[in-house]
Enzyme design. Structure first.
Site, PDB file in Angstrom:
ATOM      1  N   GLU A   1       9.753  16.793  14.508  1.00  0.00           N
ATOM      2  CA  GLU A   1      10.212  16.514  13.148  1.00  0.00           C
ATOM      3  C   GLU A   1       9.498  17.451  12.174  1.00  0.00           C
ATOM      4  OE1 GLU A   1       8.896  12.872  11.143  1.00  0.00           O
ATOM      5  OE2 GLU A   1      10.975  12.510  10.549  1.00  0.00           O
TER       6      GLU A   1
ATOM      7  N   GLU B   1       9.652   1.656  10.749  1.00  0.00           N
ATOM      8  CA  GLU B   1      10.690   2.675  10.538  1.00  0.00           C
ATOM      9  C   GLU B   1       9.993   4.018  10.552  1.00  0.00           C
ATOM     10  OE1 GLU B   1      13.744  -0.191   8.175  1.00  0.00           O
ATOM     11  OE2 GLU B   1      13.095   1.658   7.206  1.00  0.00           O
TER      12      GLU B   1
ATOM     13  N   CYS C   1      14.088  10.663   6.539  1.00  0.00           N
ATOM     14  CA  CYS C   1      13.992  10.246   7.943  1.00  0.00           C
ATOM     15  C   CYS C   1      15.331  10.357   8.651  1.00  0.00           C
ATOM     16  CB  CYS C   1      13.471   8.820   8.021  1.00  0.00           C
ATOM     17  SG  CYS C   1      14.470   7.668   7.081  1.00  0.00           S
TER      18      CYS C   1
ATOM     19  N   LYS D   1       0.885  -1.178   0.000  1.00  0.00           N
ATOM     20  CA  LYS D   1       0.000   0.000   0.000  1.00  0.00           C
ATOM     21  C   LYS D   1       0.915   1.219   0.000  1.00  0.00           C
ATOM     22  CE  LYS D   1      -1.863   3.046   1.903  1.00  0.00           C
ATOM     23  NZ  LYS D   1      -1.603   4.457   1.507  1.00  0.00           N
TER      24      LYS D   1
HETATM   25  P1  NAD Z   1       2.480   8.630   7.205  1.00  0.00           P
HETATM   26  O1  NAD Z   1       2.647   7.876   8.481  1.00  0.00           O
HETATM   27  O2  NAD Z   1       1.473   9.718   7.168  1.00  0.00           O
HETATM   28  O3  NAD Z   1       2.067   7.646   6.027  1.00  0.00           O
HETATM   29  C1  NAD Z   1       2.858   6.543   5.666  1.00  0.00           C
HETATM   30  C2  NAD Z   1       1.980   5.477   5.049  1.00  0.00           C
HETATM   31  O4  NAD Z   1       1.074   4.997   6.032  1.00  0.00           O
HETATM   32  C3  NAD Z   1       1.118   5.969   3.888  1.00  0.00           C
HETATM   33  O5  NAD Z   1       1.077   4.952   2.900  1.00  0.00           O
HETATM   34  C4  NAD Z   1      -0.252   6.142   4.522  1.00  0.00           C
HETATM   35  O6  NAD Z   1      -1.312   6.026   3.637  1.00  0.00           O
HETATM   36  C5  NAD Z   1      -0.251   5.004   5.526  1.00  0.00           C
HETATM   37  N1  NAD Z   1      -1.174   5.166   6.660  1.00  0.00           N
HETATM   38  C6  NAD Z   1      -1.581   6.312   7.241  1.00  0.00           C
HETATM   39  N2  NAD Z   1      -2.438   6.042   8.257  1.00  0.00           N
HETATM   40  C7  NAD Z   1      -2.551   4.688   8.314  1.00  0.00           C
HETATM   41  C8  NAD Z   1      -3.276   3.788   9.142  1.00  0.00           C
HETATM   42  N3  NAD Z   1      -4.052   4.220  10.131  1.00  0.00           N
HETATM   43  N4  NAD Z   1      -3.158   2.462   8.918  1.00  0.00           N
HETATM   44  C9  NAD Z   1      -2.354   1.990   7.946  1.00  0.00           C
HETATM   45  N5  NAD Z   1      -1.653   2.800   7.119  1.00  0.00           N
HETATM   46  C10 NAD Z   1      -1.749   4.128   7.299  1.00  0.00           C
HETATM   47  O7  NAD Z   1       3.923   9.147   6.815  1.00  0.00           O
HETATM   48  P2  NAD Z   1       4.319  10.090   5.592  1.00  0.00           P
HETATM   49  O8  NAD Z   1       3.880  11.476   5.913  1.00  0.00           O
HETATM   50  O9  NAD Z   1       3.861   9.445   4.327  1.00  0.00           O
HETATM   51  O10 NAD Z   1       5.911   9.984   5.625  1.00  0.00           O
HETATM   52  C11 NAD Z   1       6.735  10.794   6.389  1.00  0.00           C
HETATM   53  C12 NAD Z   1       7.184  10.091   7.650  1.00  0.00           C
HETATM   54  O11 NAD Z   1       7.858   8.883   7.329  1.00  0.00           O
HETATM   55  C13 NAD Z   1       8.174  10.903   8.462  1.00  0.00           C
HETATM   56  O12 NAD Z   1       7.832  10.850   9.818  1.00  0.00           O
HETATM   57  C14 NAD Z   1       9.496  10.191   8.223  1.00  0.00           C
HETATM   58  O13 NAD Z   1      10.466  10.371   9.224  1.00  0.00           O
HETATM   59  C15 NAD Z   1       9.062   8.776   8.103  1.00  0.00           C
HETATM   60  N6  NAD Z   1      10.072   7.979   7.421  1.00  0.00           N
HETATM   61  C16 NAD Z   1      10.840   7.123   8.159  1.00  0.00           C
HETATM   62  C17 NAD Z   1      11.832   6.363   7.553  1.00  0.00           C
HETATM   63  C18 NAD Z   1      12.715   5.439   8.368  1.00  0.00           C
HETATM   64  O14 NAD Z   1      13.410   4.627   7.774  1.00  0.00           O
HETATM   65  N7  NAD Z   1      12.716   5.530   9.676  1.00  0.00           N
HETATM   66  C19 NAD Z   1      12.046   6.474   6.178  1.00  0.00           C
HETATM   67  C20 NAD Z   1      11.246   7.372   5.453  1.00  0.00           C
HETATM   68  C21 NAD Z   1      10.263   8.107   6.079  1.00  0.00           C
END
Ligand code: NAD
Length: 513
Positions: free
Chosen positions: A407, A274, A308, A199
């Protein structure tokens, strides 16, 4: 006179030319789910639109998945699991190498589409597809040994452990460098013998669709790798709740990780998270300051700061802070914000208007808390009029301010001075996150002491973030659970099983005789 291919204007023009037919096809075809080897619309017929952050142009109409689509994909992954699991690992290895070949063949298309869909600059995306191919090759080569275990002879028994793939898994990914990042999860899952339902983030569906179709072309059997598009609260949530899905590999925000843990609890999902970061880069006064400066600027202003592992907090020793900040400010002022397909661009538009608004809100938060915006602090009027922002440097911050704790996930750096080693460690650890840390010092004893004391999953000493695939990747505290990379990935996607074989006729207690 003809322009050389290395000429930035010529490369920019070539990138735009490459994009044109790809975008026309995308707009005409739209993006469907990819389930059981076929592109399909949503069961409900629902769709959403994806727009480019460069100019808000419509890129594609995308199928909007919900529980029924997730159910179809999970059932396809369940049906495909046993044949895929039981395939000779050498065959899985060969197929995954073919996926890598297909990615390499389309690397330039993937790069331009990723830039247009996410706003990331081409200079960073040009090689992203090749890194994704490398991820597939790395785990393909390890597929034959994924089941290997240990021999543990003991007394009357011979114990052998082995690993078996856990089953169909869900992979949920964010929008920053989405293509490369999703392959960190999908490649080891497939190599382990799991089947996958992906997804992707709703803000970056384009290259996720390309990946699953390339995998099909490469010969991955139907149902082994499925993609369902849609929003987190419906498609994402349903995936985490589905009984057939045995584990969820998730990359995204910490608060989403908490939600997923709760959603997955009734079906006892195994989770790998992550999550976010507020990573410190600590610069001591004995460091090679020129190299430290290069690394500090690179690790927060590359990839639009939407990274991240970005070092979003600069902890600089007070003895050199003033001098260092002057040089830093000059570099930040000179950063080139521009069209993502222009190879000269260092910072492109942010992914979405909502994300831009979030980043911009931190300018006022910084001022209200009493910090100084030394550079930037405004939206930027870039080509196409999209979601551009000025690279921003905040100085005079203290460790407890919101700009030092939260962040921002944009080109936004907060500078905090420190007195000595103990002070640096206390500030570095004084946040809820613990993903990475960066230490700059000429004293290797100190480098090791500080690394040991930092509460973070990954530390680089006298270096920026350089990924080596066998090493563990992941965070502590609110930055994650579990590690990716090498065998760590297989530990997540596989169950460990112990088999105990009696060596002879040891005495068994006789009851009821
Ligand atoms: P997000 O958590 O809003 O969304 C990530 C994914 O989760 C999307 O596909 C979204 O549709 C899905 N999602 C959202 N709510 C959900 C739920 N209730 N159930 C299941 N899936 C759900 O994150 P974002 O804004 O897309 O990405 C940015 C974040 O990702 C930042 O916090 C960043 O630090 C983190 N990130 C971490 C790493 C790492 O390796 N630690 C790498 C890249 C990004």
């Amino acid at each position: 006179m003809a322009k050389s291919p290395a000429d930035p204007a010529a490369v920019h023009a070539a990138n735009l030319d490459r994009a044109k037919p790809l975008l026309a096809k995308l707009r005409a075809d739209g993006i469907g789910h990819f389930i059981d080897g076929k592109t399909v619309p949503s069961v409900s017929g629902a769709t959403f639109e994806t727009h480019s952050p460069i100019d808000n142009a419509l890129l594609a109409t995308v199928a909007r998945g919900s529980a029924a689509d997730i159910d179809a994909a999970a059932k396809a992954a369940e049906k495909a699991f046993k044949p895929w699991r039981d395939l000779a690992p050498e065959t899985r290895k060969a197929l995954l190498h073919r996926v890598a070949d297909a990615i390499e063949d389309h690397a330039d298309d993937i790069a331009v589409l990723e830039c247009i869909d996410t706003g990331q600059a081409w200079r960073f995306m040009a090689k992203a597809a090749l890194r994704a191919a490398e991820n597939f090759r790395f785990f393909a080569d390890r597929a034959p040994e994924a089941r290997d275990g240990r021999n543990m002879p003991a007394g009357e028994h011979w114990n052998m452990s082995t690993r078996v793939p856990i089953g169909p898994v869900g992979v949920i990914t964010p929008w920053n460098t989405p293509f490369m990042l999703s392959t960190w999860k999908i490649a080891p899952a497939l190599a382990a013998g799991c089947t996958v339902v992906h997804k992707p983030a709703e803000w970056s569906p384009v290259t996720a669709d390309l990946l699953v179709r390339l995998a099909k072309q490469a010969g991955i059997p139907d149902g082994v790798f499925n993609t369902v598009h849609g929003f987190g609260e419906d498609a994402g949530k349903s995936l985490t709740e589905h009984r057939a899905i045995k584990a969820i590999a998730f990359v995204g925000e910490s608060s989403t990780g908490s939600a997923i843990m709760a959603q997955g609890a009734p079906t006892l999902k195994r989770v790998h998270f992550e999550l976010g970061g507020k990573n410190p880069v600590i610069v001591f006064d004995d460091a090679d300051l020129e190299r430290a400066l290069d690394a500090v600027v690179f690790m927060i202003y590359s990839l639009n700061g939407e990274r991240c592992t970005s070092s979003s907090r600069l902890l600089v020793q007070d003895t050199i802070a003033e001098k260092f900040n002057v040089k830093l400010a000059a570099r930040v002022r000179a950063l080139k914000v521009g069209h993502p397909l222009d190879p000269a661009t260092e910072i492109g538009p942010l992914i979405h208007a909502r994300h831009l608004a979030k980043v911009v809100s931190y300018f006022d938060i910084a001022r209200q808390d009493g910090a100084t915006i030394a550079v930037g602090g405004k939206p930027h009027d870039g080509p196409g009029g999209g979601h551009y922002v000025q690279p921003t440097l905040v100085t005079g911050a203290s460790a407890t301010m919101r700009v030092a704790q939260e962040e921002v996930f944009g080109p936004f750096l907060t500078v905090i001075p420190f007195k000595d080693e103990a002070d640096a460690i206390a500030i570095a650890n004084g946040v809820e996150y613990g993903l990475t840390g960066y230490v700059w010092t000429a004293d290797m004893g100190r480098g090791l002491r500080v690394s040991d004391a930092l509460e973070a999953g990954m530390i680089w000493v006298n270096s920026e973030n350089v990924r080596h695939l066998p090493t563990p990747f992941g965070g502590m505290k609110a930055s994650g659970i579990g590690r990716d990379g090498g065998d760590y990935s297989f530990e997540f996607y596989m169950e460990t099983k112990n088999i105990s074989l009696a060596r002879g006729t040891h005495k068994i207690q006789r009851l009821g005789v």
